[in-house]
Design a protein around this motif. Structure first.
Motif, PDB file in Angstrom:
ATOM      1  N   LEU A  36      24.935   6.627   4.397  1.00 10.10           N
ATOM      2  CA  LEU A  36      23.736   6.690   3.750  1.00 10.10           C
ATOM      3  C   LEU A  36      23.597   7.849   3.072  1.00 10.10           C
ATOM      4  O   LEU A  36      22.922   7.876   1.573  1.00 10.10           O
ATOM      5  CB  LEU A  36      22.313   6.925   4.841  1.00 10.10           C
ATOM      6  N   THR A  37      24.137   8.879   3.300  1.00 12.26           N
ATOM      7  CA  THR A  37      24.600   9.973   2.360  1.00 12.26           C
ATOM      8  C   THR A  37      25.482   9.899   1.451  1.00 12.26           C
ATOM      9  O   THR A  37      25.282  10.288   0.170  1.00 12.26           O
ATOM     10  CB  THR A  37      24.994  11.385   3.310  1.00 12.26           C
ATOM     11  N   GLN A  38      26.533   9.477   1.515  1.00 14.15           N
ATOM     12  CA  GLN A  38      27.662   8.688   0.200  1.00 14.15           C
ATOM     13  C   GLN A  38      26.600   8.037  -0.668  1.00 14.15           C
ATOM     14  O   GLN A  38      26.921   8.483  -1.987  1.00 14.15           O
ATOM     15  CB  GLN A  38      28.634   8.074   1.004  1.00 14.15           C
ATOM     16  N   ALA A  39      25.359   7.228  -0.427  1.00 17.83           N
ATOM     17  CA  ALA A  39      24.685   6.722  -1.338  1.00 17.83           C
ATOM     18  C   ALA A  39      23.548   7.706  -1.761  1.00 17.83           C
ATOM     19  O   ALA A  39      22.897   7.103  -2.581  1.00 17.83           O
ATOM     20  CB  ALA A  39      24.391   5.015  -0.163  1.00 17.83           C
ATOM     21  N   MET A  42      20.428  10.209   1.751  1.00 19.73           N
ATOM     22  CA  MET A  42      20.384  11.217   3.019  1.00 19.73           C
ATOM     23  C   MET A  42      21.179  12.606   2.469  1.00 19.73           C
ATOM     24  O   MET A  42      22.415  12.839   1.729  1.00 19.73           O
ATOM     25  CB  MET A  42      20.815  10.973   4.130  1.00 19.73           C
ATOM     26  N   GLN A  43      20.477  13.658   2.960  1.00 14.11           N
ATOM     27  CA  GLN A  43      21.142  14.300   3.059  1.00 14.11           C
ATOM     28  C   GLN A  43      21.852  15.024   3.950  1.00 14.11           C
ATOM     29  O   GLN A  43      21.210  14.801   5.379  1.00 14.11           O
ATOM     30  CB  GLN A  43      20.494  15.736   2.343  1.00 14.11           C
ATOM     31  N   SER A  44      23.177  15.594   4.116  1.00 10.91           N
ATOM     32  CA  SER A  44      23.381  16.256   5.530  1.00 10.91           C
ATOM     33  C   SER A  44      24.022  17.482   5.293  1.00 10.91           C
ATOM     34  O   SER A  44      24.535  18.521   4.364  1.00 10.91           O
ATOM     35  CB  SER A  44      24.813  15.536   6.323  1.00 10.91           C
ATOM     36  N   PHE A  54      16.195  13.281   4.577  1.00 15.82           N
ATOM     37  CA  PHE A  54      15.995  12.181   3.607  1.00 15.82           C
ATOM     38  C   PHE A  54      16.592  13.549   2.147  1.00 15.82           C
ATOM     39  O   PHE A  54      16.352  14.086   1.825  1.00 15.82           O
ATOM     40  CB  PHE A  54      14.555  11.836   2.916  1.00 15.82           C
ATOM     41  N   ALA A  55      17.155  12.322   0.908  1.00 15.29           N
ATOM     42  CA  ALA A  55      17.240  13.215  -0.356  1.00 15.29           C
ATOM     43  C   ALA A  55      16.338  13.049  -1.374  1.00 15.29           C
ATOM     44  O   ALA A  55      16.529  13.741  -2.334  1.00 15.29           O
ATOM     45  CB  ALA A  55      19.172  12.476  -0.790  1.00 15.29           C
TER      46      ALA A  55
END
Length: 127
Positions: A36-39, A42-44, A54-55
């Motif tokens: 989800l982060t790569q897409a 999201m942010q991590s 959430f990004a």
């Protein structure tokens, strides 16, 4: 993602906390959140005060975005049963009626207005 949307929290939330609250293994969640982060959904942040967030606004994220981020677009472009020769022309391998595959027809593209997270979920009892 539903859990995070229901929390309505602006900062990072620990993956361990999410796993404990939802009884989901942390390694599994880590892999999902990585996709989800790569897409860009999201942010991590690593470290003791890290986690995921959430990004962009959850209202902008559709179910289609999440499915494509985790499973890729094949569900919407290939045979969902994995059968060779499943295309637009009839007869499809998964039908006995001589028509084109109803499953593929229904999943070949997302509906124009897939629900976004807040509209698609109710606040769970654990939030």
């Amino acid at each position: 993602m539903l859990y995070l949307a229901a929390l309505n929290h602006d900062g990072y939330v620990s993956i361990r906390e999410i796993g404990e609250r939802l009884n989901i293994s942390v390694p599994f969640l880590t892999k999902i959140f990585q996709k989800l982060t790569q897409a860009g959904l999201m942010q991590s942040l690593r470290g003791p005060s890290g986690g995921v967030m959430f990004a962009r606004s959850p209202e902008e994220i559709t179910l289609f975005d999440v499915i494509v981020a985790i499973d890729g677009p094949d569900l919407f472009t290939e045979c969902v049963l994995g059968l060779p020769g499943c295309g637009e022309a009839p007869p499809a391998p998964c039908t006995t009626t001589g028509k084109k595959c109803a499953i593929r027809s229904a999943t070949s593209s997302p509906p124009p207005h897939w629900p976004t997270w807040p509209a698609a979920c109710r606040k769970p009892a654990f939030a």
